[in-house]
Scaffold this motif. Structure first.
Motif, PDB file in Angstrom:
ATOM      1  N   PHE A  83       0.827  -1.205   0.000  1.00  0.00           N
ATOM      2  CA  PHE A  83       0.000   0.000   0.000  1.00  0.00           C
ATOM      3  C   PHE A  83       0.860   1.254   0.000  1.00  0.00           C
ATOM      4  N   MET A  84       1.975   1.243   0.732  1.00  0.00           N
ATOM      5  CA  MET A  84       2.860   2.399   0.768  1.00  0.00           C
ATOM      6  C   MET A  84       3.465   2.664  -0.606  1.00  0.00           C
ATOM      7  N   GLY A  85       3.871   1.604  -1.292  1.00  0.00           N
ATOM      8  CA  GLY A  85       4.445   1.776  -2.627  1.00  0.00           C
ATOM      9  C   GLY A  85       3.430   2.328  -3.614  1.00  0.00           C
ATOM     10  N   VAL A  86       2.215   1.758  -3.599  1.00  0.00           N
ATOM     11  CA  VAL A  86       1.159   2.249  -4.496  1.00  0.00           C
ATOM     12  C   VAL A  86       0.760   3.672  -4.131  1.00  0.00           C
ATOM     13  N   GLY A  87       0.636   3.942  -2.809  1.00  0.00           N
ATOM     14  CA  GLY A  87       0.258   5.279  -2.370  1.00  0.00           C
ATOM     15  C   GLY A  87       1.283   6.326  -2.752  1.00  0.00           C
ATOM     16  N   MET A  88       2.568   5.971  -2.670  1.00  0.00           N
ATOM     17  CA  MET A  88       3.617   6.906  -3.055  1.00  0.00           C
ATOM     18  C   MET A  88       3.491   7.287  -4.530  1.00  0.00           C
ATOM     19  N   ILE A  89       3.241   6.289  -5.382  1.00  0.00           N
ATOM     20  CA  ILE A  89       3.097   6.552  -6.816  1.00  0.00           C
ATOM     21  C   ILE A  89       1.873   7.421  -7.086  1.00  0.00           C
ATOM     22  N   ILE A  90       0.751   7.097  -6.423  1.00  0.00           N
ATOM     23  CA  ILE A  90      -0.486   7.865  -6.625  1.00  0.00           C
ATOM     24  C   ILE A  90      -0.304   9.310  -6.173  1.00  0.00           C
ATOM     25  N   MET A  91       0.333   9.522  -5.014  1.00  0.00           N
ATOM     26  CA  MET A  91       0.547  10.872  -4.526  1.00  0.00           C
ATOM     27  C   MET A  91       1.451  11.676  -5.466  1.00  0.00           C
ATOM     28  N   LEU A  92       2.472  11.019  -6.017  1.00  0.00           N
ATOM     29  CA  LEU A  92       3.346  11.696  -6.977  1.00  0.00           C
ATOM     30  C   LEU A  92       2.575  12.087  -8.234  1.00  0.00           C
ATOM     31  N   ILE A  93       1.713  11.181  -8.708  1.00  0.00           N
ATOM     32  CA  ILE A  93       0.917  11.474  -9.907  1.00  0.00           C
ATOM     33  C   ILE A  93      -0.016  12.651  -9.647  1.00  0.00           C
ATOM     34  N   PHE A  94      -0.717  12.626  -8.499  1.00  0.00           N
ATOM     35  CA  PHE A  94      -1.621  13.725  -8.168  1.00  0.00           C
ATOM     36  C   PHE A  94      -0.857  15.039  -8.018  1.00  0.00           C
ATOM     37  N   GLY A  95       0.320  14.988  -7.388  1.00  0.00           N
ATOM     38  CA  GLY A  95       1.120  16.195  -7.236  1.00  0.00           C
ATOM     39  C   GLY A  95       1.550  16.773  -8.581  1.00  0.00           C
ATOM     40  N   ILE A  96       1.932  15.907  -9.506  1.00  0.00           N
ATOM     41  CA  ILE A  96       2.330  16.365 -10.847  1.00  0.00           C
ATOM     42  C   ILE A  96       1.137  16.949 -11.589  1.00  0.00           C
ATOM     43  N   ILE A  97      -0.039  16.302 -11.452  1.00  0.00           N
ATOM     44  CA  ILE A  97      -1.250  16.803 -12.110  1.00  0.00           C
ATOM     45  C   ILE A  97      -1.603  18.192 -11.591  1.00  0.00           C
ATOM     46  N   TRP A 198      -5.278  33.562  -4.875  1.00  0.00           N
ATOM     47  CA  TRP A 198      -5.872  32.570  -3.982  1.00  0.00           C
ATOM     48  C   TRP A 198      -5.836  31.177  -4.583  1.00  0.00           C
ATOM     49  N   LEU A 199      -6.050  31.075  -5.892  1.00  0.00           N
ATOM     50  CA  LEU A 199      -5.945  29.769  -6.541  1.00  0.00           C
ATOM     51  C   LEU A 199      -4.524  29.227  -6.438  1.00  0.00           C
ATOM     52  N   ASP A 200      -3.548  30.114  -6.614  1.00  0.00           N
ATOM     53  CA  ASP A 200      -2.155  29.698  -6.521  1.00  0.00           C
ATOM     54  C   ASP A 200      -1.835  29.206  -5.111  1.00  0.00           C
ATOM     55  N   LEU A 201      -2.386  29.863  -4.097  1.00  0.00           N
ATOM     56  CA  LEU A 201      -2.181  29.418  -2.719  1.00  0.00           C
ATOM     57  C   LEU A 201      -2.772  28.027  -2.503  1.00  0.00           C
ATOM     58  N   ILE A 202      -3.974  27.806  -3.041  1.00  0.00           N
ATOM     59  CA  ILE A 202      -4.616  26.494  -2.907  1.00  0.00           C
ATOM     60  C   ILE A 202      -3.801  25.425  -3.615  1.00  0.00           C
ATOM     61  N   PHE A 203      -3.321  25.733  -4.823  1.00  0.00           N
ATOM     62  CA  PHE A 203      -2.521  24.760  -5.575  1.00  0.00           C
ATOM     63  C   PHE A 203      -1.215  24.442  -4.851  1.00  0.00           C
ATOM     64  N   ARG A 204      -0.590  25.466  -4.273  1.00  0.00           N
ATOM     65  CA  ARG A 204       0.664  25.236  -3.556  1.00  0.00           C
ATOM     66  C   ARG A 204       0.449  24.365  -2.319  1.00  0.00           C
ATOM     67  N   MET A 207      -0.119  20.834  -3.591  1.00  0.00           N
ATOM     68  CA  MET A 207       1.141  20.194  -3.990  1.00  0.00           C
ATOM     69  C   MET A 207       1.961  19.804  -2.770  1.00  0.00           C
ATOM     70  N   GLY A 208       1.981  20.674  -1.758  1.00  0.00           N
ATOM     71  CA  GLY A 208       2.703  20.343  -0.532  1.00  0.00           C
ATOM     72  C   GLY A 208       2.134  19.111   0.149  1.00  0.00           C
ATOM     73  N   ILE A 209       0.792  19.000   0.155  1.00  0.00           N
ATOM     74  CA  ILE A 209       0.155  17.840   0.777  1.00  0.00           C
ATOM     75  C   ILE A 209       0.482  16.571   0.004  1.00  0.00           C
ATOM     76  N   PHE A 210       0.331  16.607  -1.321  1.00  0.00           N
ATOM     77  CA  PHE A 210       0.552  15.408  -2.126  1.00  0.00           C
ATOM     78  C   PHE A 210       2.012  14.952  -2.086  1.00  0.00           C
ATOM     79  N   PHE A 211       2.931  15.885  -2.289  1.00  0.00           N
ATOM     80  CA  PHE A 211       4.346  15.509  -2.259  1.00  0.00           C
ATOM     81  C   PHE A 211       4.789  15.144  -0.840  1.00  0.00           C
ATOM     82  N   GLY A 212       4.187  15.802   0.163  1.00  0.00           N
ATOM     83  CA  GLY A 212       4.493  15.433   1.549  1.00  0.00           C
ATOM     84  C   GLY A 212       4.045  14.018   1.865  1.00  0.00           C
ATOM     85  N   PHE A 213       2.837  13.650   1.402  1.00  0.00           N
ATOM     86  CA  PHE A 213       2.359  12.289   1.603  1.00  0.00           C
ATOM     87  C   PHE A 213       3.199  11.282   0.813  1.00  0.00           C
ATOM     88  N   ALA A 214       3.718  11.704  -0.357  1.00  0.00           N
ATOM     89  CA  ALA A 214       4.568  10.810  -1.138  1.00  0.00           C
ATOM     90  C   ALA A 214       5.864  10.506  -0.386  1.00  0.00           C
TER      91      ALA A 214
END
Length: 247
Positions: A83-97, A198-204, A207-214
């Motif tokens: 699950f950690m391996g799959v979750g890491m890949i998914i979080m990276l994909i979401f962060g890139i998106i 404000w959109l840029d703040l939300i996106f940042r 990205m911090g959440i997704f890459f942090g979880f990765a």
């Protein structure tokens, strides 16, 4: 004596408990947000389905990690590592998106395309929200004041003090365009910059959440693999992690 190093085991369980609490809070937030789901969908917000999947996934995997750490079972740790391996890949994909989407939106705001204002001007509720934003952010229109056509609302009216002393978020006043109806002086600044800020703040933050979880998933994967190695070494040595000398 356990199969896994005591400090490593306690650290592993502690972090899984922390993420289990975070998962519970996210589930609670999703429950509260469900009461406003219809209003959010009416203004074009995404469905809350993915938030439920994300929250329940974090809670479930954290509970699995707590069980795997306490039981010291090889199979449970292998499932957790998967699950950690799959979750890491998914979080990276979401962060890139999210990063790619942010860059596309930034390019749209930079080019100041008229297409950018259509979602705001075609939806009555978005027009009402933009009208309120203009009063608080001292701006007029998304791309330009011409977004309102020939009828400029009173919320675009630029007071004399803002024209004489422009400050943060205020770039001064300009005359009403020829042929348009509305206040004689309107804000020179458009609301596009304020909206993107404000959109840029939300996106940042996203990205911090997704890459942090990765990164967290990567650490969880490495720790679980180390624990699996310790269990195999313990089982291979006949059930004792430290050989006792015989005298």
């Amino acid at each position: 004596m356990g199969k896994i190093n005591g400090c490593l085991k306690c650290l592993f369980i502690f972090f899984n408990v922390v993420f289990a609490i975070i998962g519970c809070l996210m589930v609670f937030g999703a429950v509260k947000a469900s009461a406003y789901s219809h209003q959010m969908l009416s203004v074009g917000a995404p469905s809350l389905g993915w938030s439920w999947v994300f929250a329940i996934g974090i809670l479930g995997i954290s509970c699995l990690g707590i069980y795997a750490g306490c039981s010291e079972k090889d199979l449970a740790l292998k499932i957790f590592a998967g699950f950690m391996g799959v979750g890491m890949i998914i979080m990276l994909i979401f962060g890139i998106i999210v990063a790619v989407t942010r860059n596309k939106i930034k390019a749209s705001f930079d080019t100041a395309s008229a297409e950018l204002s259509k979602p705001f001007m075609e939806d009555p509720e978005m027009r009402l929200m933009l009208d309120g934003l203009q009063q608080s952010a001292y701006c007029c229109g998304v791309v330009s004041s011409s977004d309102w056509g020939d009828n400029i609302p009173d919320s675009c009216e630029c007071k004399s003090q803002y024209g004489l002393y422009p400050g943060f978020g205020v770039s001064g006043c300009k005359p009403l365009p020829q042929g348009a109806r509305g206040p004689q002086q309107i804000y020179r600044q458009t609301c596009g910059d304020f909206i993107f800020m404000w959109l840029d703040l939300i996106f940042r933050v996203a990205m911090g959440i997704f890459f942090g979880f990765a990164v967290t998933a990567l650490l969880g994967l490495l720790v679980s693999l180390l624990m699996i190695y310790q269990i195999k070494r313990h089982d291979g040595s006949g059930g004792s992690s430290i050989g006792m000398k015989s005298y």
